[in-house]
Design an enzyme around this catalytic site. Structure first.
Site, mmCIF file in Angstrom:
data_model
loop_
_atom_site.group_PDB
_atom_site.id
_atom_site.type_symbol
_atom_site.label_atom_id
_atom_site.label_comp_id
_atom_site.label_asym_id
_atom_site.label_seq_id
_atom_site.Cartn_x
_atom_site.Cartn_y
_atom_site.Cartn_z
ATOM 1 N N ASN A 136 0.841 -1.191 0.000
ATOM 2 C CA ASN A 136 0.000 0.000 0.000
ATOM 3 C C ASN A 136 0.877 1.242 0.000
ATOM 4 O O ASN A 136 1.266 1.749 1.039
ATOM 5 C CB ASN A 136 -0.936 -0.014 1.209
ATOM 6 C CG ASN A 136 -1.926 1.137 1.169
ATOM 7 O OD1 ASN A 136 -1.755 2.106 0.446
ATOM 8 N ND2 ASN A 136 -2.977 1.037 1.968
ATOM 9 N N PHE A 137 1.138 1.751 -1.211
ATOM 10 C CA PHE A 137 1.896 2.987 -1.371
ATOM 11 C C PHE A 137 0.971 4.117 -1.817
ATOM 12 O O PHE A 137 1.387 5.026 -2.526
ATOM 13 C CB PHE A 137 2.987 2.806 -2.430
ATOM 14 C CG PHE A 137 4.074 1.838 -2.060
ATOM 15 C CD1 PHE A 137 4.319 1.500 -0.735
ATOM 16 C CD2 PHE A 137 4.870 1.265 -3.037
ATOM 17 C CE1 PHE A 137 5.320 0.602 -0.400
ATOM 18 C CE2 PHE A 137 5.877 0.378 -2.709
ATOM 19 C CZ PHE A 137 6.109 0.044 -1.389
ATOM 20 N N CYS A 139 -2.323 5.357 0.203
ATOM 21 C CA CYS A 139 -3.220 6.112 1.089
ATOM 22 C C CYS A 139 -2.695 7.527 1.314
ATOM 23 O O CYS A 139 -1.553 7.700 1.756
ATOM 24 C CB CYS A 139 -3.376 5.395 2.424
ATOM 25 S SG CYS A 139 -4.515 4.002 2.329
ATOM 26 N N CYS A 350 -36.832 19.493 -25.311
ATOM 27 C CA CYS A 350 -36.395 20.128 -24.065
ATOM 28 C C CYS A 350 -35.517 21.347 -24.325
ATOM 29 O O CYS A 350 -35.426 22.247 -23.490
ATOM 30 C CB CYS A 350 -35.665 19.125 -23.179
ATOM 31 S SG CYS A 350 -34.077 18.574 -23.840
ATOM 32 N N CYS A 357 -25.392 24.693 -27.114
ATOM 33 C CA CYS A 357 -24.649 25.080 -28.313
ATOM 34 C C CYS A 357 -24.692 26.592 -28.525
ATOM 35 O O CYS A 357 -23.683 27.219 -28.852
ATOM 36 C CB CYS A 357 -25.221 24.350 -29.531
ATOM 37 S SG CYS A 357 -24.226 24.553 -31.028
ATOM 38 N N CYS A 386 -23.710 18.514 -27.767
ATOM 39 C CA CYS A 386 -25.154 18.287 -27.838
ATOM 40 C C CYS A 386 -25.515 16.846 -27.519
ATOM 41 O O CYS A 386 -26.521 16.566 -26.862
ATOM 42 C CB CYS A 386 -25.687 18.691 -29.215
ATOM 43 S SG CYS A 386 -24.910 17.837 -30.607
ATOM 44 N N CYS A 390 -27.939 15.915 -24.175
ATOM 45 C CA CYS A 390 -29.272 15.443 -24.520
ATOM 46 C C CYS A 390 -29.724 14.353 -23.545
ATOM 47 O O CYS A 390 -28.995 13.383 -23.313
ATOM 48 C CB CYS A 390 -29.290 14.893 -25.941
ATOM 49 S SG CYS A 390 -30.915 14.253 -26.445
#
Length: 434
Positions: A136-137, A139, A350, A357, A386, A390
């Protein structure tokens, strides 16, 4: 039916899904439940040296980032390595490996950066029958301040040195877990390889603060009015993790270094993407902490079905398949031209594409009075914004223009030949500009 059996640096497991070193692998009870649910292997939560265990906080250990629908996107944790006695962990590891000989059991280790400390713990782990160790190098909190964890992983010379110590003092495969809190992931990866590492795993957590409690004006999670930085993980870190995996896999010096991919794996597709970019297997944490151990069953069935559909008989068939297609920007084909296309039958009107854009991109979408949206090919640069905003999948797609077809934006026909920035006439360094 696809064969999901995995052989990672000689460590065999019935599938490529391992639980990462974290709270889900902290004790025998958890690991047995995980194996009964179907996990192929576990990396036991990080053990420290003999003596008084580390002390964790007695309060909130996690901060979170949520999406608009309350879906968990990322966790920040301030927990340290195991706070259970070393001998208790070792006894439980031995019992689990005895009862589940076909599952991979890897032991994560973090001890002071002194050779004698590593020499002392390695034979104790070997005696359990574990299949390998993970250094474990990575954390970034708590232990790093004590000269361990990412404090080692950020110094390639230390990575190489400790890896070499371990390779000289154990028969077990040595996997080096890398920190993402570094400028260039290739430096510690190369150092691990020079030290003799059998594999690397990445990424470990990203140093972070996920939020502020406005009532006490302190970072969250808050302990008695104070907060601290922690390690960030979950779906939000997946793009960062995949890039680092790909960087190692496509680099000539490290291309043959086995990789265990970690970082936001939640679905079978996530796993397949990591593996296509060069990971031999994957490790999972946040998804299990969010949905429980049985989520692996969806991962197994989904990956198996996809492999059958694609004709892959083993995971080795597609490991690294996408790696050759990862390149640097200057090698992208600038003669490849696409245009956005809106399917009016699927459009829910919508207006997100138009707003995005018109306000922030290239003013390449027009809107009629009755809210019909159309792409203006003479303005569209095919940026794909876009498509991404969407809310209806595949309502907007990108069409590739054929060679010879007119690009209305430039007024030029699309070239058939490949052309990148290195040869572009606008590049002052290119031969075409001379």
């Amino acid at each position: 039916m696809a064969n999901l059996q995995s052989n990672f640096v000689g460590i065999k497991s019935p599938n490529p899904f391992w639980l990462a070193s974290a709270p889900p692998t902290d004790k025998e009870y958890n690991v047995r439940r995980a194996f009964e649910a179907g996990w192929g292997g576990v990396v036991w939560k990080t053990l420290g040296e003999e003596g008084p265990p580390v002390v964790n906080v007695n309060g909130p250990r996690y901060g979170a980032i949520h999406g608009a629908d309350r879906r968990l996107l990322g966790l920040n944790n301030i927990e340290l390595i195991t706070d259970r006695p070393l001998q208790t962990n070792l006894q439980e590891i031995k019992a689990v490996k005895r009862d589940y000989p076909d599952r991979a059991v890897i032991v994560s280790l973090m001890v002071p950066c002194e050779e004698e400390a590593w020499k002392a713990i390695l034979p104790l782990v070997e005696e359990t029958g574990a299949d390998g160790i993970e250094l474990n190098f990575g954390c970034p909190h708590g232990m790093a301040e004590r000269g361990m964890g990412s404090a080692v992983g950020q110094v390639p010379e230390y990575v190489e040195m400790v890896t070499r110590w371990c390779k000289a003092n154990t028969r077990m495969p040595v996997i080096v877990k890398l920190t993402p809190n570094i400028t260039n992931i290739l430096n510690p990866a190369t150092a691990a390889m020079k030290g003799g590492a059998d594999a690397v795993s990445l990424i470990n957590t990203i140093n972070s603060i996920t939020g502020v409690d406005f009532d006490v004006m302190a970072p969250m999670p808050t302990i008695d009015g104070k907060g601290t930085h922690g390690g960030y993980c979950g779906p939000a870190v997946k793009p960062i993790a995949m890039n680092m995996v790909a960087e190692i896999a496509r680099n000539a010096e490290t291309a043959n270094l086995p990789i265990s991919g970690i970082g936001g794996v939640t679905t079978w597709r996530d796993a397949a993407e990591f593996m296509a970019l060069g990971a031999g297997n994957v490790q999972v944490c946040t998804a299990a902490m969010t949905y429980g151990f049985k989520i692996v069953q969806e991962m197994i069935s989904g990956l198996s079905q996809w492999m059958d559909e694609k004709g892959h008989t083993s995971t080795a068939d597609f490991v690294g398949m996408a790696t050759p297609n990862v390149t640097d920007w200057q090698y992208l084909n600038l003669n490849h031209v696409t245009k956005a296309v809106i399917n009016e039958d699927d459009c829910i009107k919508c207006g997100r594409c138009y707003a995005a854009c018109e306000d922030t991109s290239h003013q390449a979408i027009e809107m009629t009075e009755d809210r019909v949206f159309r792409v203006k090919d003479d303005e569209c640069v095919a940026c794909n914004l876009c498509v991404n905003v969407c809310p209806v999948e595949d309502c907007i797609t990108m069409r590739t223009l054929a060679p010879g077809e007119m690009d209305e934006r430039t007024g030029q026909p699309v070239a058939a030949e490949y052309g990148n920035w290195l040869a572009h006439p606008n590049n002052p360094a290119s031969q075409a500009a001379e």
